[in-house]
Write a protein that holds these residues in place. Structure first.
Motif, PDB file in Angstrom:
ATOM      1  N   LEU A   9       0.829  -1.218   0.000  1.00  0.00           N
ATOM      2  CA  LEU A   9       0.000   0.000   0.000  1.00  0.00           C
ATOM      3  C   LEU A   9       0.863   1.269   0.000  1.00  0.00           C
ATOM      4  O   LEU A   9       0.346   2.375   0.123  1.00  0.00           O
ATOM      5  CB  LEU A   9      -0.929  -0.006   1.231  1.00  0.00           C
ATOM      6  CG  LEU A   9      -2.043  -1.064   1.207  1.00  0.00           C
ATOM      7  CD1 LEU A   9      -2.643  -1.255   2.594  1.00  0.00           C
ATOM      8  CD2 LEU A   9      -3.137  -0.672   0.208  1.00  0.00           C
ATOM      9  N   GLU A  41      -3.370   8.469   2.826  1.00  0.00           N
ATOM     10  CA  GLU A  41      -3.578   7.863   1.510  1.00  0.00           C
ATOM     11  C   GLU A  41      -4.428   6.603   1.571  1.00  0.00           C
ATOM     12  O   GLU A  41      -5.064   6.234   0.603  1.00  0.00           O
ATOM     13  CB  GLU A  41      -2.209   7.509   0.894  1.00  0.00           C
ATOM     14  CG  GLU A  41      -1.408   8.754   0.560  1.00  0.00           C
ATOM     15  CD  GLU A  41       0.010   8.435   0.106  1.00  0.00           C
ATOM     16  OE1 GLU A  41       0.331   7.239  -0.104  1.00  0.00           O
ATOM     17  OE2 GLU A  41       0.794   9.389  -0.022  1.00  0.00           O
ATOM     18  N   THR A  42      -4.389   5.925   2.739  1.00  0.00           N
ATOM     19  CA  THR A  42      -5.045   4.620   2.819  1.00  0.00           C
ATOM     20  C   THR A  42      -5.767   4.437   4.145  1.00  0.00           C
ATOM     21  O   THR A  42      -5.228   4.807   5.191  1.00  0.00           O
ATOM     22  CB  THR A  42      -3.978   3.490   2.752  1.00  0.00           C
ATOM     23  OG1 THR A  42      -3.161   3.716   1.615  1.00  0.00           O
ATOM     24  CG2 THR A  42      -4.594   2.123   2.671  1.00  0.00           C
ATOM     25  N   ARG A  69     -14.307   3.972   0.355  1.00  0.00           N
ATOM     26  CA  ARG A  69     -14.037   4.917  -0.730  1.00  0.00           C
ATOM     27  C   ARG A  69     -13.005   4.333  -1.686  1.00  0.00           C
ATOM     28  O   ARG A  69     -11.896   3.986  -1.291  1.00  0.00           O
ATOM     29  CB  ARG A  69     -13.535   6.244  -0.178  1.00  0.00           C
ATOM     30  CG  ARG A  69     -13.638   7.314  -1.270  1.00  0.00           C
ATOM     31  CD  ARG A  69     -12.541   8.308  -1.171  1.00  0.00           C
ATOM     32  NE  ARG A  69     -12.942   9.410  -0.308  1.00  0.00           N
ATOM     33  CZ  ARG A  69     -12.113  10.366   0.036  1.00  0.00           C
ATOM     34  NH1 ARG A  69     -10.848  10.340  -0.366  1.00  0.00           N
ATOM     35  NH2 ARG A  69     -12.524  11.323   0.809  1.00  0.00           N
ATOM     36  N   GLU A  70     -13.427   4.232  -2.941  1.00  0.00           N
ATOM     37  CA  GLU A  70     -12.583   3.700  -4.021  1.00  0.00           C
ATOM     38  C   GLU A  70     -11.238   4.429  -4.045  1.00  0.00           C
ATOM     39  O   GLU A  70     -11.181   5.651  -3.942  1.00  0.00           O
ATOM     40  CB  GLU A  70     -13.370   3.950  -5.326  1.00  0.00           C
ATOM     41  CG  GLU A  70     -12.770   3.381  -6.582  1.00  0.00           C
ATOM     42  CD  GLU A  70     -12.962   1.878  -6.692  1.00  0.00           C
ATOM     43  OE1 GLU A  70     -14.008   1.372  -6.264  1.00  0.00           O
ATOM     44  OE2 GLU A  70     -12.027   1.222  -7.205  1.00  0.00           O
ATOM     45  N   GLY A  71     -10.192   3.662  -4.125  1.00  0.00           N
ATOM     46  CA  GLY A  71      -8.868   4.285  -4.257  1.00  0.00           C
ATOM     47  C   GLY A  71      -8.216   4.628  -2.933  1.00  0.00           C
ATOM     48  O   GLY A  71      -7.036   4.920  -2.873  1.00  0.00           O
ATOM     49  N   ARG A  72      -8.991   4.626  -1.825  1.00  0.00           N
ATOM     50  CA  ARG A  72      -8.391   4.929  -0.520  1.00  0.00           C
ATOM     51  C   ARG A  72      -8.577   3.788   0.475  1.00  0.00           C
ATOM     52  O   ARG A  72      -7.675   3.459   1.238  1.00  0.00           O
ATOM     53  CB  ARG A  72      -9.012   6.204   0.059  1.00  0.00           C
ATOM     54  CG  ARG A  72      -8.383   6.635   1.389  1.00  0.00           C
ATOM     55  CD  ARG A  72      -9.201   7.699   2.128  1.00  0.00           C
ATOM     56  NE  ARG A  72     -10.499   7.175   2.551  1.00  0.00           N
ATOM     57  CZ  ARG A  72     -11.420   7.895   3.205  1.00  0.00           C
ATOM     58  NH1 ARG A  72     -11.189   9.168   3.478  1.00  0.00           N
ATOM     59  NH2 ARG A  72     -12.570   7.341   3.549  1.00  0.00           N
ATOM     60  N   ASP A  73      -9.743   3.160   0.449  1.00  0.00           N
ATOM     61  CA  ASP A  73     -10.080   2.202   1.509  1.00  0.00           C
ATOM     62  C   ASP A  73      -9.933   0.753   1.043  1.00  0.00           C
ATOM     63  O   ASP A  73     -10.356   0.409  -0.062  1.00  0.00           O
ATOM     64  CB  ASP A  73     -11.519   2.424   1.978  1.00  0.00           C
ATOM     65  CG  ASP A  73     -11.748   3.851   2.470  1.00  0.00           C
ATOM     66  OD1 ASP A  73     -10.745   4.564   2.667  1.00  0.00           O
ATOM     67  OD2 ASP A  73     -12.911   4.230   2.646  1.00  0.00           O
ATOM     68  N   VAL A  74      -9.372  -0.063   1.897  1.00  0.00           N
ATOM     69  CA  VAL A  74      -9.252  -1.495   1.588  1.00  0.00           C
ATOM     70  C   VAL A  74      -9.637  -2.304   2.822  1.00  0.00           C
ATOM     71  O   VAL A  74      -9.552  -1.804   3.944  1.00  0.00           O
ATOM     72  CB  VAL A  74      -7.801  -1.874   1.177  1.00  0.00           C
ATOM     73  CG1 VAL A  74      -7.408  -1.241  -0.147  1.00  0.00           C
ATOM     74  CG2 VAL A  74      -6.795  -1.496   2.258  1.00  0.00           C
TER      75      VAL A  74
END
Ligand code: PRX
Length: 661
Positions: free
Chosen positions: A137, A223-224, A238-243
């Motif tokens: 990440l 960022e993440t 949120r797409e692109g930030r959250d996993v």
């Protein structure tokens, strides 16, 4: 009997108890790791050499340090500076490599009774995967990673994964609000945050991720966000930030060799309260901190990793959890209990049930919890088999002798030594404490400094050591696990701890008494820090939350003595002109504090005041507020700009008392 008389008696009883000593039981002493008082002399003869010996003996170094203390730039001290090691390798790899992988690291128990026994090998595997996931990440050595999680195993995994790759963790206690998390992420410029979908408390689930989202949107550095699926509640991503944690862990490579770090590489930041509203980012580094926590955890708790089951009932979000749930116990290869929930869910005997089930041998808890158990009644613990216990500890606030005795008798069955451990977020590890196989204890005293540590009580004005009597507590020389600074605030670091008595002496911020035996009795804070149930808060922090309420003109907060929580927050509030006070407004103000800081910071008592006692220069005289809130005779009021204010406040308090009766 009148209240006055009974409290007189209590005082007499407490002063009698002060002189009674409890010697370590012979059977305990015979088995103890340390039973010879000579250890104090050995350490005192050359503390630096002694600590270097501890560092080498207790830890695995990739490069052994040749030097203990570097004091060339005080108060920015360094320890073991030419050594290299990895904290997570010391907590995991070395145990697995030595064939101890099948030993349980944590017996985890969830709120709803779920059980997970996590071995060292399993923890090692999970930490490696999550460390790789963090790298994937974009997290690199030196980056800050926030951790905002409940008491679940992933909290330890996240901390160790950071340590493995040299990322600096910044854990925020789960009881803080999302707004407090944002503030701490902003101050530390965190790159990633590990949090959870929801948190469980006493059968209810609170959504955490949505609350975090509301706060994190404007945060440029972040960022993440990694989300642990714990409760399964709906969770916006949120797409692109959250996993999701499980997805990135599954996708990561299984092997992540621990990277050797310089001994002074930052391990973590932990924000704590100081005199002003802005929390202080206490910075700890790797080699010294690991030496301090490993040595104290082993010798203060007399830890025998093969046979002990150890339980520190704190939260990982406080320093006690960092040092004595994660780093100290794991470095020593201990088996620990980890409990997700509250002490009264599903029933008021849950702690004792856990001790019985896991045959716990050591319990480390806060006096506030003990006072709560006293209130619930001895018959609750008496229903459980606590005979496995052999040692008890306390931390976080002074313990009153009555509570000490109850702990000794009801929980310890009169056979367990009690270690009352004094220390702070700043000290990293226990500083003043009995050694259970050596020290005769006195209920209410943390006794004497750990070997290699030197403490004094000094006069407030002249800084001269006091032989017997009361004064300010100081630590006389640097120690390995001391804070290395306040994150990005060097001036504040010097100003707070090293301006009053110079750079050789660390100003603790507590008042203490030293008795004729040289035993230390910590009394409480000398600054505007309040200790509610062992949780440290600044009065300024709570004041600024209260004045955020649109109807409030001014607020002054004090810590008032409280039977249950040690201290409780009491707020004097002046409303804006034309605003009527009401019960709803009390709840509104409490809610604002809950949102801004966390529920545990909500004032217990609000006193409406048209004006506050101020000096001619406009400074609020908190001493008078404390006197009036606790019903004491008022001290000198002549320096007040308007002495009438006190008369008015007194009548308000009398009104309040009338209303209550
Ligand atoms: O006032 C002392 C009190 O807690 C303060 C440190 O708070 P914190 O940094 O949150 O760390 C708490 C856990 C280590 C100290 O300045 N305190 C801590 N332990 C004791 C204590 N007061 C009396 N006796 C103790 N054993």
């Amino acid at each position: 009997m009148s209240n006055e008389k009974s409290s007189d008696l209590e005082r007499q009883l407490e002063s009698m108890l002060e002189i009674e000593k409890f010697e370590p039981p012979v059977s305990f002493r015979e088995q103890a790791l340390w039973s010879d008082p000579e250890v104090y002399e050995q350490a005192a003869a050359d503390p630096e050499a002694w600590w270097l010996g501890q560092a080498r003996e207790l830890l695995d170094w990739d490069t052994e340090p040749s030097q203990a203390l570097d004091d060339s730039n005080p108060p920015f001290y360094k320890w073991f500076a030419d050594g290299r090691l990895n904290a997570s390798a010391n907590c995991l790899d070395r145990h697995v490599e030595a064939g101890r992988g099948e030993r349980v690291a944590y017996h985890w128990r969830g709120e709803e009774g779920e059980q997970r026994d996590i071995t060292y090998a399993e923890l090692h595997a999970e930490v490696q995967r999550f460390a790789n996931a963090l790298k994937d990440l974009g997290v690199e050595k030196g980056d800050v990673v926030g951790i905002y999680l409940p008491m679940i195993p992933e909290v330890a995994v996240s901390m160790l994964a950071c340590a493995r790759i040299g990322a600096i963790h910044n854990v925020v206690f789960g009881g803080f609000s999302a707004e407090s998390v944002r503030e701490r992420m902003e101050f530390s410029e965190a790159k990633a945050l590990v949090t959870v979908d929801g948190a469980r408390r006493k059968g209810k689930t609170a959504p955490i991720k949505p609350a975090v989202d509301e706060q994190m949107d404007e945060l440029a550095s972040l960022e993440t966000i990694v989300v642990v699926r714990h409760t399964g509640i709906d969770c916006p991503m949120r797409e692109g930030r959250d996993v999701f944690y499980d997805e990135v862990v599954d996708a990561a490579e299984p092997e992540c060799p621990a990277e050797p770090m310089e001994a002074e590489h930052p391990l973590f930041i932990l924000y704590t309260s100081g005199s002003t509203a802005k929390p202080k980012g206490i910075l700890h580094t790797t080699g010294g901190y690991m030496t301090g926590v490993t040595a104290t955890h082993r010798y203060v708790f007399d830890l025998k990793p093969e046979s002990d089951v150890y339980w520190c009932a704190a939260d990982v979000g406080w320093v006690t959890g960092h040092s004595y749930i994660v780093y100290g116990p794991l470095a020593n290869g201990a088996t620990s209990v980890m409990w997700e929930g509250a002490p009264d869910h599903p029933h008021q005997g849950i702690w004792w049930e856990l001790i019985q089930d896991y045959k716990a041998t050591i319990l480390y808890a806060a006096p506030t919890a003990i006072r709560t158990f006293i209130k619930w009644g001895a018959e609750i613990p008496e229903k459980f088999d606590l005979s496995s216990l052999r040692l008890l500890g306390t931390v976080g606030e002074p313990i009153n002798p009555k509570a000490w005795l109850w702990y000794h008798e009801v929980i310890g069955g009169e056979r367990c030594p009690i270690v009352d451990t004094w220390w702070q977020t700043e000290t990293g590890a226990i500083m003043i404490t009995p050694l259970p196989g050596i020290t005769a204890t006195k209920p209410g005293s943390a006794t004497t400094p750990f070997p290699g540590v030197q403490a004094s009580v000094v006069g407030e004005s002249d800084g001269q050591p006091i032989e017997t009597g009361q004064g300010l507590l100081v630590l006389e020389r640097p120690w390995p696990s001391m804070l290395r600074g306040l994150y990005k605030e060097d001036d504040r670091f010097i100003e707070t701890y090293f301006s009053r008595f110079g750079t050789e002496r660390y100003l603790v911020g507590d008042a203490a008494r030293v008795d004729a035996d040289g035993y230390l009795w910590v009394i409480g804070r000398i600054d505007d820090v309040v200790n509610v149930s062992g949780h440290r808060l600044s009065t300024a922090e709570v004041e600024s939350a209260i004045v955020a309420h649109e109807k409030v003109a001014e607020a002054a907060v004090i810590g008032q003595s409280d039977e249950d929580t040690g201290q409780a927050i009491c707020a004097f509030v002046t409303l804006r002109g034309g605003t009527e006070h009401s019960d709803e407004l009390v709840e509104d103000i409490r809610a604002v504090v809950g949102e801004r800081i966390g529920k545990f910071a909500r004032p217990k008592r609000i006193i409406w005041s048209d004006d506050l006692p101020k000096t001619r220069s406009g400074k609020i005289m908190r001493r008078l507020l404390r006197d009036i809130a606790e019903g004491r005779a008022l001290g000198d009021v002549t320096t007040l700009r308007d002495p009438e204010v006190m008369a008015e406040l007194e009548s308000k308090i009398a009104e309040e008392a009338d209303k209550e009766s």
